[in-house]
Design an enzyme around this catalytic site. Structure first.
Site, mmCIF file in Angstrom:
data_model
loop_
_atom_site.group_PDB
_atom_site.id
_atom_site.type_symbol
_atom_site.label_atom_id
_atom_site.label_comp_id
_atom_site.label_asym_id
_atom_site.label_seq_id
_atom_site.Cartn_x
_atom_site.Cartn_y
_atom_site.Cartn_z
ATOM 1 N N HIS A 1 -40.275 -7.659 2.823
ATOM 2 C CA HIS A 1 -40.009 -8.318 1.950
ATOM 3 C C HIS A 1 -38.849 -9.520 2.080
ATOM 4 O O HIS A 1 -38.160 -10.076 1.196
ATOM 5 C CB HIS A 1 -39.750 -7.601 0.726
ATOM 6 C CG HIS A 1 -41.026 -6.776 0.241
ATOM 7 N ND1 HIS A 1 -42.197 -7.540 -0.405
ATOM 8 C CD2 HIS A 1 -41.140 -5.520 0.210
ATOM 9 C CE1 HIS A 1 -42.945 -6.557 -0.538
ATOM 10 N NE2 HIS A 1 -42.453 -5.439 -0.205
ATOM 11 N N ASN B 1 3.172 -1.539 -5.727
ATOM 12 C CA ASN B 1 1.882 -1.367 -5.271
ATOM 13 C C ASN B 1 1.022 -1.536 -6.579
ATOM 14 O O ASN B 1 1.489 -1.430 -7.628
ATOM 15 C CB ASN B 1 1.688 -0.100 -4.999
ATOM 16 C CG ASN B 1 1.809 0.695 -3.694
ATOM 17 O OD1 ASN B 1 2.453 -0.460 -2.910
ATOM 18 N ND2 ASN B 1 1.767 1.917 -3.225
ATOM 19 N N GLY B 2 -0.100 -2.291 -6.385
ATOM 20 C CA GLY B 2 -0.966 -2.836 -7.504
ATOM 21 C C GLY B 2 -0.946 -4.187 -7.699
ATOM 22 O O GLY B 2 -0.640 -4.855 -6.729
ATOM 23 N N GLU C 1 -24.645 3.566 4.670
ATOM 24 C CA GLU C 1 -23.203 4.107 5.118
ATOM 25 C C GLU C 1 -22.956 3.727 6.701
ATOM 26 O O GLU C 1 -21.847 3.316 7.172
ATOM 27 C CB GLU C 1 -22.983 5.576 5.010
ATOM 28 C CG GLU C 1 -21.824 6.200 5.603
ATOM 29 C CD GLU C 1 -20.590 5.627 5.070
ATOM 30 O OE1 GLU C 1 -19.436 6.190 5.565
ATOM 31 O OE2 GLU C 1 -20.392 4.995 4.227
ATOM 32 N N GLU D 1 -16.912 -2.366 9.335
ATOM 33 C CA GLU D 1 -15.622 -2.068 8.730
ATOM 34 C C GLU D 1 -14.989 -2.118 10.380
ATOM 35 O O GLU D 1 -13.564 -2.597 10.305
ATOM 36 C CB GLU D 1 -15.469 -0.584 8.284
ATOM 37 C CG GLU D 1 -15.747 -0.397 6.797
ATOM 38 C CD GLU D 1 -15.328 0.840 6.522
ATOM 39 O OE1 GLU D 1 -14.623 1.209 5.308
ATOM 40 O OE2 GLU D 1 -15.903 1.778 7.099
ATOM 41 N N TRP E 1 -0.275 -4.161 1.913
ATOM 42 C CA TRP E 1 -1.641 -4.706 2.192
ATOM 43 C C TRP E 1 -1.851 -6.053 1.208
ATOM 44 O O TRP E 1 -1.768 -5.659 -0.014
ATOM 45 C CB TRP E 1 -2.671 -3.705 2.045
ATOM 46 C CG TRP E 1 -4.037 -4.058 2.320
ATOM 47 C CD1 TRP E 1 -5.016 -4.252 3.443
ATOM 48 C CD2 TRP E 1 -5.290 -4.328 1.308
ATOM 49 N NE1 TRP E 1 -6.017 -4.498 3.369
ATOM 50 C CE2 TRP E 1 -6.137 -4.655 2.116
ATOM 51 C CE3 TRP E 1 -5.243 -4.538 -0.011
ATOM 52 C CZ2 TRP E 1 -7.523 -5.020 1.438
ATOM 53 C CZ3 TRP E 1 -6.318 -4.850 -0.656
ATOM 54 C CH2 TRP E 1 -7.574 -5.062 -0.025
ATOM 55 N N LYS F 1 -6.655 2.045 3.415
ATOM 56 C CA LYS F 1 -7.367 3.480 3.206
ATOM 57 C C LYS F 1 -7.379 3.712 1.693
ATOM 58 O O LYS F 1 -8.562 4.214 1.287
ATOM 59 C CB LYS F 1 -6.499 4.529 3.854
ATOM 60 C CG LYS F 1 -7.115 5.800 3.778
ATOM 61 C CD LYS F 1 -8.316 5.904 4.588
ATOM 62 C CE LYS F 1 -8.800 7.444 4.493
ATOM 63 N NZ LYS F 1 -10.036 7.371 5.097
ATOM 64 N N CYS G 1 0.874 -1.016 -0.095
ATOM 65 C CA CYS G 1 -0.221 -0.048 0.016
ATOM 66 C C CYS G 1 0.911 1.353 -0.006
ATOM 67 O O CYS G 1 0.367 2.194 -0.506
ATOM 68 C CB CYS G 1 -0.857 -0.018 1.139
ATOM 69 S SG CYS G 1 -2.245 1.102 1.380
ATOM 70 N N ARG H 1 -2.799 4.198 5.858
ATOM 71 C CA ARG H 1 -3.407 3.526 4.666
ATOM 72 C C ARG H 1 -3.738 2.102 5.122
ATOM 73 O O ARG H 1 -4.648 1.585 4.307
ATOM 74 C CB ARG H 1 -2.372 3.557 3.383
ATOM 75 C CG ARG H 1 -2.392 4.830 2.798
ATOM 76 C CD ARG H 1 -1.114 4.697 1.920
ATOM 77 N NE ARG H 1 -1.049 6.104 0.862
ATOM 78 C CZ ARG H 1 -1.508 6.212 -0.173
ATOM 79 N NH1 ARG H 1 -2.193 5.335 -0.602
ATOM 80 N NH2 ARG H 1 -1.397 7.319 -0.964
ATOM 81 N N LYS I 1 -19.926 1.546 8.167
ATOM 82 C CA LYS I 1 -18.960 1.873 9.123
ATOM 83 C C LYS I 1 -19.022 0.711 10.427
ATOM 84 O O LYS I 1 -17.881 0.542 11.014
ATOM 85 C CB LYS I 1 -19.386 3.179 9.559
ATOM 86 C CG LYS I 1 -19.152 4.459 8.963
ATOM 87 C CD LYS I 1 -17.859 4.727 9.016
ATOM 88 C CE LYS I 1 -17.278 5.409 7.676
ATOM 89 N NZ LYS I 1 -17.513 4.643 6.477
#
Length: 627
Positions: A523, A110-111, A500, A507, A74, A622, A2, A27, A504
C-alpha cells in the site's frame, strides 16, 4: 534540562559538583557548567565539550567555593553555545550595572518556561539585558527583579509568574551560604549527609557516594538549604514538617555505572537483559494482583479491587515504552478479553477523548519522570479515571508515586540513551499484567498459569542463546554501515518489535529507518524498495508466517535485499538477496522479547561500524523531562 547538582557545605565542593555531573552524563547533554560562591562573589565556568573538559577548565581557573550549582544542558531553546550554557547570571538592570558588573543571581534549570517571551519583554522593558536565547535566562532575571533581601521569598514570588515545567537551583551573591531549589513538573531531590552538607540534584544517582539519604520534592515545593539545615514549603507556601517529606534511603552504587569489559554502556545493558529479567521476576511465585500493590499485599482497595471493576485498559507511554504498550495491547486482548487502547502520551491530552471511570490507566516509563507521560496521567485522572498503574524502573519516581498501583521493573541503572533492558523488562511486567487481568476474569486456568510462569522463568536462558548470535549480527552490521535507509517489517505481536528495531537503528546509527506492518507493504512502501535499501523482517513461526512469506516475495521480486530473523521451522533459507539468522527457539506469546534483542545488537554494531557516539547520540536525552 538535563542534569542539576548543587550543595551547601563547609568544604570546597567544585570537584564533587563535577563528579555529580559525570554521573548524569548518561542522560545526554550538549553543554555544561558550574558556578560557586567564592566568598567574594559568584564565579562560573561553562563549556560545550564534555564534563571532563569542564573539570580541567575549573582547575585551570582555580575555581573554589563551598556553595555551588552545576548543570548539564540538552538544548531546547537556543543552540549549543557558551552563552546558552548554564549556569546563567543576572547582573541586574542596566541602570544599576557597568561593564565590570558581576553576577548577582545565578541559576540552573531543567524544563521549559512556556511564557518566556512575555517575561523577556517585560524584563527588557525594565532594563535587563539578555545574553542568551534560552527560556531559562528569564527566570534568573525575574528572581533578581523580585529580590528584596531574601532569596527564598524572591524565588517563591518568581515561581508564581512561571508557566511550564521547571526544576531550579539558585544562588545569590549576598547570601553566600544559601541555596534555593524549586520544582514543578520536573524532578528535584534533596540529599542529606551526617556532617551537615546538604545537596540538591535532579536525580539521586548524581549523589552516589555523597548521600543516600534522599528527600523527593513534590510538585510545587520550594526548598531552602543552608549549612546544617533545610526546610521545605509546599505549593501553597506552607512550611512542611519532616513527616510530610520523609527521608528515604536510596542506595546508589557507583559500580552500577561501570563499563567493565564492555565497549559501550549500550552493549553492557544488552547483555544484562537475562539478569534484569530474572531480577524483575524474582519472588513471582503466582499470578496475583498483589504484584501490583505498592505494599505487596492485595486488598479490595488495591489492585484486586481495581482489577475486578475495570472493563477496559488504556496504556499511555512515549517512544520505546509506547512500543512495549503496543505489544501489551495484543496480550491483554488475547488473554484477558479486555478492550485495550494504546496512546502516545504526548498526544493523548490534546484531543477530545471519551473518559470511562472503569478504565485501568497503565503508564509505562523507564525513568518514571517522563514529562509527557506524567501530564497524560494527570489528564486521565482529571477526567475521573482513578484506576492508575505505573510500570517503571524507579520505585521513588513521580509516576510510581502518583499512580495508585505500580510494578517495578528491576532493570537497574540504564546509562545508554537508547533503551534496551528497560524495554524487555517492561514487556515482562506488561505480560504479568495481562496474565493477572486474565486470571481476575476467570480466563486463565491453573495449567495455563503454570505454563506461562514456566516460560517466563526460562526467558533468561533463552535470551542467553539469542545473545550468542552476536557474531552473525556483526556480519549484518558491516553491510548496514554503508546504508542510509532501511525498512523494518513485522506482523501481529511483532510489528511493534519491528517499530522498536527501526527506532533503535535511527537513534544511534543515524540511518533513516521506518517500520511497517508487512501487510501494508503493497500500500505504498514497496515503492521505496531497491537493492540499496535493506529490508529487515521479524519472522516468528506463528499463525501469520505464510502471509509474511508472501510479503517477503514481494520484496525479492523488486530486487530488495532481505535480512530475516526466522524461528526454527519457518523453512526460510538463505539465498541470493536473502540473509537469514535462525533464532534458537520459538517462544509463543513471549517471542517479541526474544526478537527484540538481535535488533538491538544490529543497531549497536551498525553504529559502532559507522563511528557514532553510541551511548550519547546527537540531539537526544535519556530522561525526557520536558514536553
Amino acid at each position: 534540562m538535563c542534569g542539576i547538582v548543587g550543595a551547601v557545605s563547609s568544604r570546597n565542593i567544585v570537584g564533587l559538583l563535577i563528579q555529580g555531573l559525570q554521573r548524569l552524563e548518561y542522560r545526554g547533554y550538549d553543554s555544561c557548567g558550574v558556578a560557586v560562591h567564592t566568598g567574594r562573589g559568584l564565579a562560573r565556568v561553562r563549556g560545550i565539550a564534555r564534563v571532563a573538559d569542564l573539570a580541567r577548565q575549573a582547575q585551570a581557573e582555580n575555581l573554589h567555593g563551598c556553595t555551588g550549582i552545576a548543570h548539564t544542558r540538552w538544548a531546547t531553546h537556543g543552540a549549543p553555545a557558551i552563552d546558552n550554557a548554564h549556569p546563567h547570571f543576572s547582573m541586574g538592570p542596566l541602570a544599576q550595572t557597568g561593564d565590570d558588573a558581576q553576577g548577582r543571581v545565578t541559576l540552573v534549570h531543567n524544563g521549559i518556561i512556556e511564557n518566556h517571551e512575555e517575561l523577556r519583554a517585560r524584563l527588557q522593558a525594565r532594563g535587563y539585558r539578555f545574553a542568551s536565547q534560552t527560556d531559562t535566562e528569564v527566570i534568573v532575571h525575574l528572581i533578581d527583579s523580585l529580590y528584596e533581601g531574601d532569596l527564598f521569598e524572591a524565588v517563591q514570588a518568581a515561581c508564581a509568574h512561571l508557566r511550564g515545567s521547571y526544576s531550579i537551583a539558585v544562588l545569590h551573591r549576598d547570601e553566600p551560604h544559601r541555596l534555593i531549589g524549586a520544582r514543578a513538573g520536573s524532578p528535584l531531590v534533596l540529599g542529606l549527609t551526617a556532617h551537615g552538607e546538604t545537596w540538591l540534584a535532579s536525580d539521586a544517582l548524581a549523589l552516589a557516594g555523597v548521600s543516600d539519604q534522599i528527600i523527593y520534592l513534590e510538585e510545587g515545593d520550594i526548598a531552602d538549604v543552608q549549612p546544617g539545615k533545610y526546610w521545605i514549603a509546599d505549593a501553597r507556601g506552607r512550611r512542611l514538617d519532616a513527616a510530610s517529606r520523609p527521608v528515604q534511603t536510596v542506595p546508589a552504587s557507583g559500580g552500577a555505572v561501570e563499563l567493565g569489559p564492555y565497549r559501550h554502556y549500550m552493549q553492557k545493558e544488552i547483555f544484562e537483559q537475562p539478569r534484569a529479567i530474572a531480577d524483575t521476576l524474582e519472588g513471582v511465585q503466582a499470578v496475583t494482583p498483589a504484584l501490583f500493590d505498592k505494599t505487596g499485599a492485595s486488598s479490595q482497595s488495591g489492585a484486586a479491587g481495581a482489577f475486578a471493576q475495570i472493563e477496559r485498559v488504556l496504556i499511555l507511554a512515549c517512544g520505546t515504552s509506547y512500543y512495549a504498550g503496543c505489544v501489551a495491547r495484543d496480550w491483554i486482548e488475547a488473554l484477558a478479553a479486555l478492550p485495550c487502547s494504546v496512546e502516545i502520551a504526548s498526544e493523548y491530552r490534546y484531543r477530545q477523548s471519551v473518559p470511562d471511570a472503569r478504565t485501568l490507566v497503565v503508564t509505562v516509563s523507564q525513568s518514571g519522570e517522563t514529562a509527557d507521560t506524567l501530564a497524560a496521567l494527570r489528564h486521565a485522572q482529571s477526567l475521573g479515571m482513578a484506576h492508575t498503574l505505573a510500570i517503571c524502573n524507579v520505585a521513588a519516581s513521580a509516576l510510581a508515586r502518583e499512580c495508585r498501583l505500580a510494578l517495578l521493573t528491576r532493570a537497574g541503572v540504564e546509562i545508554g540513551v537508547a533503551s534496551t533492558k528497560a524495554f524487555t523488562t517492561q514487556l515482562v511486567g506488561l505480560f504479568l499484567l495481562a496474565l493477572t487481568l486474565a486470571k481476575t476474569r476467570a480466563r486463565l486456568s491453573a495449567a495455563d498459569e503454570a505454563a506461562h510462569l514456566k516460560a517466563l522463568r526460562h526467558l533468561p536462558a533463552a535470551l542467553q542463546a539469542v545473545l550468542a548470535l552476536e557474531p552473525q549480527i556483526i556480519s549484518w552490521a558491516s553491510q548496514f554501515a554503508s546504508k542510509e535507509n532501511a525498512l523494518f517489517l513485522g506482523r501481529g505481536l511483532h510489528y511493534p518489535i519491528a517499530q522498536e528495531g527501526a527506532l533503535k537503528l535511527k537513534e544511534i546509527s543515524y540511518i533513516h529507518a521506518e517500520a511497517y506492518a508487512a501487510g501494508e507493504l503493497k500500500h505504498g512502501p514497496l515503492a521505496l524498495v531497491t537493492s540499496a535499501m535493506p529490508v529487515v523482517t521479524v519472522a516468528p513461526n506463528d499463525a501469520l508466517l505464510e502471509k509474511l512469506k508472501s510479503n517477503l516475495q514481494e520484496v525479492r521480486a523488486r530486487g530488495g535485499v532481505l535480512y530475516v530473523l526466522a524461528d526454527a521451522g519457518t523453512r526460510i533459507e538463505s539465498g541470493e538477496g536473502l540473509h537469514v539468522i535462525r533464532m534458537p527457539e520459538h517462544y509463543g506469546l513471549l517471542s517479541p522479547i526474544l526478537h527484540a534483542v538481535p535488533l538491538q545488537l544490529l543497531s549497536y554494531h551498525t553504529a559502532v561500524a559507522r563511528g557514532t557516539d553510541v551511548d550519547k547520540p546527537r540531539n537526544l536525552a535519556k530522561s525526557v523531562t520536558v514536553e
